[in-house]
Design an enzyme around this catalytic site. Structure first.
Site, PDB file in Angstrom:
ATOM      1  N   ASP A  28      -5.007  -8.219  -0.176  1.00  0.00           N
ATOM      2  CA  ASP A  28      -3.685  -8.847   0.354  1.00  0.00           C
ATOM      3  C   ASP A  28      -4.158  -9.579   1.639  1.00  0.00           C
ATOM      4  OD1 ASP A  28      -1.071  -8.663  -1.013  1.00  0.00           O
ATOM      5  OD2 ASP A  28      -0.582  -6.726  -0.360  1.00  0.00           O
ATOM      6  N   ASP A  39      -1.196  -4.614   1.666  1.00  0.00           N
ATOM      7  CA  ASP A  39      -0.876  -4.379   2.884  1.00  0.00           C
ATOM      8  C   ASP A  39       0.255  -3.267   2.832  1.00  0.00           C
ATOM      9  OD1 ASP A  39       1.333  -5.529   1.858  1.00  0.00           O
ATOM     10  OD2 ASP A  39       1.232  -7.253   3.514  1.00  0.00           O
ATOM     11  N   SER A  40       0.542  -2.571   2.015  1.00  0.00           N
ATOM     12  CA  SER A  40       1.473  -1.253   2.114  1.00  0.00           C
ATOM     13  C   SER A  40       0.566  -0.225   2.648  1.00  0.00           C
ATOM     14  CB  SER A  40       1.815  -0.934   0.720  1.00  0.00           C
ATOM     15  OG  SER A  40       0.388  -0.631  -0.129  1.00  0.00           O
ATOM     16  N   GLU A  77       7.379  -7.980  -8.561  1.00  0.00           N
ATOM     17  CA  GLU A  77       7.617  -7.015  -8.023  1.00  0.00           C
ATOM     18  C   GLU A  77       9.418  -6.660  -7.800  1.00  0.00           C
ATOM     19  OE1 GLU A  77       6.125  -5.676  -4.257  1.00  0.00           O
ATOM     20  OE2 GLU A  77       7.440  -3.889  -3.754  1.00  0.00           O
ATOM     21  N   LYS A 127      -4.450 -11.910  -2.289  1.00  0.00           N
ATOM     22  CA  LYS A 127      -3.210 -11.999  -2.908  1.00  0.00           C
ATOM     23  C   LYS A 127      -2.121 -12.464  -1.807  1.00  0.00           C
ATOM     24  CE  LYS A 127      -0.385  -8.033  -3.846  1.00  0.00           C
ATOM     25  NZ  LYS A 127       0.630  -8.207  -2.977  1.00  0.00           N
ATOM     26  N   GLU A 159       2.041 -13.493  -1.063  1.00  0.00           N
ATOM     27  CA  GLU A 159       3.440 -13.392  -1.499  1.00  0.00           C
ATOM     28  C   GLU A 159       4.173 -14.806  -1.646  1.00  0.00           C
ATOM     29  OE1 GLU A 159       5.581 -10.363   0.673  1.00  0.00           O
ATOM     30  OE2 GLU A 159       3.899  -8.875   0.190  1.00  0.00           O
TER      31      GLU A 159
HETATM   32  O1  KIV Z   1       0.942  -4.105  -0.671  1.00  0.00           O
HETATM   33  C1  KIV Z   1       1.193  -3.630  -1.789  1.00  0.00           C
HETATM   34  O2  KIV Z   1       0.637  -2.478  -2.079  1.00  0.00           O
HETATM   35  C2  KIV Z   1       1.766  -4.428  -2.886  1.00  0.00           C
HETATM   36  C3  KIV Z   1       2.083  -3.747  -4.054  1.00  0.00           C
HETATM   37  C4  KIV Z   1       3.498  -3.263  -3.785  1.00  0.00           C
HETATM   38  C5  KIV Z   1       1.857  -4.511  -5.250  1.00  0.00           C
HETATM   39  O3  KIV Z   1       1.571  -5.565  -2.714  1.00  0.00           O
END
Ligand code: KIV
Length: 263
Positions: free
Chosen positions: A83, A44-45, A181, A112, A114
């Protein structure tokens, strides 16, 4: 990579060879990155590097599904992690409903989420309903506003103990691997030693089971800020500016298009 890794191959890689994970947000880069990556993370970056927002909080499930489809199309033989964005797994029912949507509308191999011990019940609910889960512990970008910034974890004994508990809880809940992280390297090392699934680091030192970087960071394309853990393997921003400036000069001087570019 010619053959897609399976979940059991990923688990078995622990202690054998470090896993290479890179983020990807579109088919074009997914194809390029998949030549060398074991796993592509549709992080989600993308809300920051591609959508220009200041954090990941406003990422939507629809956005993640769109980008995951693009990545799966560009790299059909690479393991793809999607994500789950902020607010889509606040309880086990919403987590399952949204993960099912992700699985039904994309070819993602896993999701994924968090969180550590506090999310173990949700991870267990997902894994027991056929959703493969990659955990994410340590610095949690989706908690940036509630934590008042991006804070490195594992600086105190209490934090170190909690990180080990988080990793164990996620493993016990059925996750097949996890990202760690922004954690002090010596603590990340102990966390990796305390679980039998791969722990993939970002800003967590070298003594873990693999590394992940955001592709636009490692290619030097993202200029807003550069975290300490990022290595820029090329200065992508300068290369792009140089190429486009040459193009502009050639358009203005009519050097482009030449005979060979003309019908
Ligand atoms: O969203 C993302 O790119 C991530 C990485 C920082 C692991 O979760």
């Amino acid at each position: 990579m010619s053959k897609k890794l399976t979940i059991s191959a990923i688990k078995k890689s622990k202690g054998q060879k470090p896993l290479v994970m890179i983020t990807a947000y579109d088919a074009l880069f997914a194809r390029l990155l998949s030549d060398s990556a074991d796993m592509l993370l549709v992080g989600d970056s993308l809300n920051m590097s591609f959508a220009g927002k200041s954090d990941t909080i406003s990422t939507t499930l629809e956005q993640m599904i769109y980008h995951t489809n693009a990545v799966c199309a560009g790299a059909p033989n690479t393991f793809v992690i999607a994500d789950m964005p902020f607010g889509t797994y606040i309880n086990k029912e919403s987590a399952l409903e949204n993960s099912i949507k992700m699985f039904q509308e994309t070819q993602a191999d896993c999701v994924k989420i968090e969180g550590g011990e506090d999310k173990a019940e949700i991870v267990k609910y997902l894994t027991s309903n056929g959703i493969a889960v990659c955990g994410h512990i340590g610095l949690l970008p989706q908690s940036v506003r509630s934590e008042g910034g991006y804070k490195v974890k594992g600086k105190t004994d209490e934090e170190a103990v909690q990180l080990i508990e988080d990793a164990k809880a996620i493993e016990k809940a059925g996750a097949f691997c996890m990202v760690i992280e922004g954690v002090k390297a010596e603590v990340a090392k102990v966390v990796a030693q305390n679980v039998s699934i791969p722990v993939i680091g970002i800003g967590a030192g070298k003594d873990v089971d693999g590394q992940v970087l955001v592709f636009s960071d490692m290619l030097g394309l993202f200029e807003a800020f550069t975290p300490k853990f990022v290595k820029k393997y090329i200065d992508g921003a300068s290369l792009v500016r140089e190429a486009v400036s040459t193009y502009a000069d050639e358009v203005q001087s009519k050097e482009f298009p030449k005979e060979e570019h003309t019908y």
